[in-house]
Enzyme design. Structure first.
Site, PDB file in Angstrom:
ATOM      1  N   CYS A   1       0.841  -1.303  -0.039  1.00 42.86           N
ATOM      2  CA  CYS A   1       0.054   0.074  -0.015  1.00 42.86           C
ATOM      3  C   CYS A   1       0.938   1.341  -0.072  1.00 42.86           C
ATOM      4  O   CYS A   1       0.430   2.182  -0.533  1.00 42.86           O
ATOM      5  CB  CYS A   1      -0.960  -0.094   1.285  1.00 42.86           C
ATOM      6  SG  CYS A   1      -0.163   0.266   2.964  1.00 42.86           S
ATOM      7  N   ASP A   2       2.159   1.084   0.482  1.00 39.89           N
ATOM      8  CA  ASP A   2       2.957   2.472   0.576  1.00 39.89           C
ATOM      9  C   ASP A   2       3.147   2.925  -0.898  1.00 39.89           C
ATOM     10  O   ASP A   2       3.333   4.080  -1.079  1.00 39.89           O
ATOM     11  CB  ASP A   2       4.214   2.016   1.028  1.00 39.89           C
ATOM     12  CG  ASP A   2       4.394   1.181   2.312  1.00 39.89           C
ATOM     13  OD1 ASP A   2       3.301   0.398   2.496  1.00 39.89           O
ATOM     14  OD2 ASP A   2       5.424   1.303   3.090  1.00 39.89           O
ATOM     15  N   ALA A   3       3.225   2.074  -1.785  1.00 35.14           N
ATOM     16  CA  ALA A   3       3.428   2.385  -3.288  1.00 35.14           C
ATOM     17  C   ALA A   3       2.303   3.413  -4.099  1.00 35.14           C
ATOM     18  O   ALA A   3       2.593   4.353  -4.675  1.00 35.14           O
ATOM     19  CB  ALA A   3       3.174   1.202  -4.180  1.00 35.14           C
ATOM     20  N   LEU A   4       1.391   3.501  -3.175  1.00 37.04           N
ATOM     21  CA  LEU A   4       0.065   4.415  -3.640  1.00 37.04           C
ATOM     22  C   LEU A   4       0.454   5.861  -3.199  1.00 37.04           C
ATOM     23  O   LEU A   4       0.123   6.833  -4.113  1.00 37.04           O
ATOM     24  CB  LEU A   4      -1.152   3.979  -3.295  1.00 37.04           C
ATOM     25  CG  LEU A   4      -1.657   2.769  -3.564  1.00 37.04           C
ATOM     26  CD1 LEU A   4      -2.857   2.382  -3.053  1.00 37.04           C
ATOM     27  CD2 LEU A   4      -1.628   2.647  -5.116  1.00 37.04           C
TER      28      LEU A   4
END
Length: 593
Positions: A160-163
């Site tokens: 989710c960090d990638a978002l």
């Protein structure tokens, strides 16, 4: 073993003391100068730290989040040293990214490069970044957002960090290039990751699919605070760019509002959030990186009209109050969980560059909220002093066109363009307006290939003459006749898509005579937008504010010193470059109460 660590840490923290509930401030009670000084203190303390410089690549996500915060600090306060710091960094590293270019964490730095490019206009700043992003777009395999059992897990947005790291970078590239392929890629892959990682009932995000079945010690789903902070901050950053008329914008707005509502439900008494969102007892200490992102999301949502101010502003201020309390006298923000993927032990002394970056992002959004509040408190519409629907030919009685422009009326709109793209043109309203006013009008772009749209205001001759005084030089739509001749005025370019400068999308505020650029604002009307936009220009003596669809694009106070006395009353004029075809309606001007 892990449960034992949990227990030991809970006990040690319990005996060390606990955080204290706080009462939120009001916006009007916050001293803007003190707030700016606090942000400068935190930024400057962080810039002095060297402990992580060998541990992490200076271009990775860890530092990139700090740089994003520093860029926001520059844009919000005008403090040049942070811009210079980031420009020097990029130049030192030849405007590159880390290797493994398909990894979302490696391109977060691109958000900073794009912002630098907006001001410097040096093609080499984004040349490699654009190559990297084009490489993403050229891939043929179907996206695979599984983290487990996926040897390409770092090449798709599987965590989710990638978002926060990747989609806003692609969206920013769209904003400066006008090429929708970058925005389409960001939106489509965001939705794919969302459908996989967001819980349908709780609305929070799992960090990745390894946590789908993971339970906390109290048998709750494990939703990591900072992980969800990355997501909701990324949502705000995407919504800043996605056009109002985009068919998938509503998906992002709904996701943002739903997620923020859930985040608000688990805010703790001290205004902050715990590492495990649904199980705060597991680690009862505050976590300031995730809390900063949540604070930012609340503020951004209120500032941009997506959240109810009466509900969310007190929650945002309570969060900020809690965050400020954890900044020590030197400027260190403590209680930042170190890099990881789930809640783990940490102490008050724990700091990280990304925690500082998130804090700066939230603080800058708070500064914007204070500005909006001061304007709303001090500036209110008074008497309507001019009302023109611009719907028929008679509405332009006594208006004056300078240059080869043409107007015609269709469907109760005034269309303006230059036949055969002959030349630039300015259409002047004949009224003299006071030095303080609120003006509003609606516009729509009918030719998205290229164009530039400007509003002149407070226009008079340099010696106070009426702009139509025969003693003034004749004007024909060419820019220098309005900016470097015998006229004083302010002007704002709120749509910028020139054929010779397609990458420039930001609104410029200039003070004339002299063509003095006094503010690089936010992005104006998107280059390819065909939506109807409402523009509001407020001039309260020396304070100038422009919003587009409620979104602030210019906010500047003229000190009356740097570029001469504050300009007061005068005329207003609509300018277009030769390639432009816009239509206008409902031009109204109000006095201030």
């Amino acid at each position: 073993m892990k449960n034992t660590l949990y227990l030991l840490f809970i006990l040690s923290f319990f005996f060390a003391g606990s955080t204290i509930a706080n009462e939120p401030l009001s916006l009007s009670a916050i001293d803007q100068t003190e707030l700016k000084n606090k942000l400068f203190l935190v930024a400057d303390w962080q810039n002095k730290q060297t402990a992580h410089q060998e541990k992490y690549n200076p271009l990775n996500w860890h530092f990139a989040t700090l740089y994003i915060g520093l860029m926001e600090l520059h844009k919000t306060t005008g403090e040049q040293k942070y811009f210079d710091q980031l420009y020097k960094l990029g130049k030192l590293h030849n405007w590159t990214t880390e290797n493994r270019v398909f990894d979302a964490d490696r391109i977060a730095i691109g958000q900073v490069y794009i912002d630098l490019f907006k001001e410097k206009k040096e093609p080499e700043i984004i040349q490699r970044l654009q190559w990297v992003m084009d490489a993403h777009l050229e891939r043929m395999p179907k996206p695979d957002v599984r983290f487990m059992d996926n040897k390409y897990r770092r090449e798709w947005w599987t965590w989710c960090d990638a978002l926060f790291m990747a989609p806003p970078t692609f969206a920013k590239m769209y904003a400066i290039s006008g090429d929708e392929k970058y925005l389409d890629y960001a939106i489509d892959n965001w939705i794919i990751t969302t459908k996989y990682l967001q819980d349908k009932n709780d609305k929070f995000f799992f960090r990745d699919d390894r946590y789908f079945e993971h339970q906390t010690p109290n048998n709750k789903n494990l939703y990591w605070s900072r992980g969800n902070g990355w997501v909701v901050a990324g949502l705000a950053n995407m919504l800043t760019i996605i056009p109002k008329n985009h068919p998938k914008r509503l998906f992002f707005e709904d996701q943002f509002k739903t997620m923020v509502a859930k985040i608000a439900e688990v805010q703790q008494a001290d205004g902050l959030w715990r590492p495990s969102l649904l199980d705060p007892e597991t680690f009862p200490q505050p976590e300031t990186s995730g809390s900063s992102f949540f604070c930012y999301a609340f503020l951004w949502g209120v500032n941009n009209g997506l959240l109810d101010a009466e509900v969310y502003m007190p929650k945002a201020l309570k969060a900020w109050n809690g965050l400020e309390a954890l900044v020590n006298s030197e400027g260190r923000l403590g209680f930042v969980q170190p890099p990881g993927k789930e809640p783990l032990p940490y102490t008050e002394e724990a700091w990280e560059e990304y925690g500082t970056g998130a804090f700066l992002i939230a603080g800058c959004e708070l500064l914007k909220a204070i500005d909006k509040n001061e304007i709303s408190q001090s500036v209110k519409k008074g008497k309507l002093i001019y009302d023109n629907p611009l719907s028929e030919k008679d509405d332009l009685k006594n208006w004056q066109m300078e240059g080869p422009g043409k107007t015609e009326f269709k469907e109760n709109w005034m269309h303006m363009n230059s036949p055969n793209e002959e030349g630039h043109h300015v259409l002047w309203c004949p009224e003299d307006f006071p030095g303080s006013f609120i003006a509003e009008w609606e516009v729509q772009n009918l030719e998205t290939d290229a164009g530039l749209v400007i509003m002149f205001f407070s226009a008079k001759g340099v010696n106070g003459e009426d702009i139509f005084d025969k003693r003034l030089k004749k004007r024909d739509g060419v820019f220098r006749g309005y900016t470097k001749s015998d006229l004083n005025n302010y002007h704002i370019s709120y749509y910028a898509n020139g054929r010779d400068n397609r990458e420039r999308v930001v609104a410029h505020l200039r003070k004339n005579a002299g063509f003095n650029l006094v503010q690089n604002g936010e992005d104006g009307i998107p280059a390819k937008s065909t939506s109807i936009h409402k523009v509001v220009l407020t001039k309260n003596d020396n304070h100038i504010l422009m919003t587009i669809d409620g979104r602030e694009v210019v906010n500047w106070t003229d000190d009356g010193k740097a570029y001469g006395a504050v300009l007061q009353g005068g005329k207003m004029g609509f300018r277009q470059m030769q390639w432009t075809h816009f239509r206008y309606r409902n031009f109204k001007v109000y006095a201030l109460e």
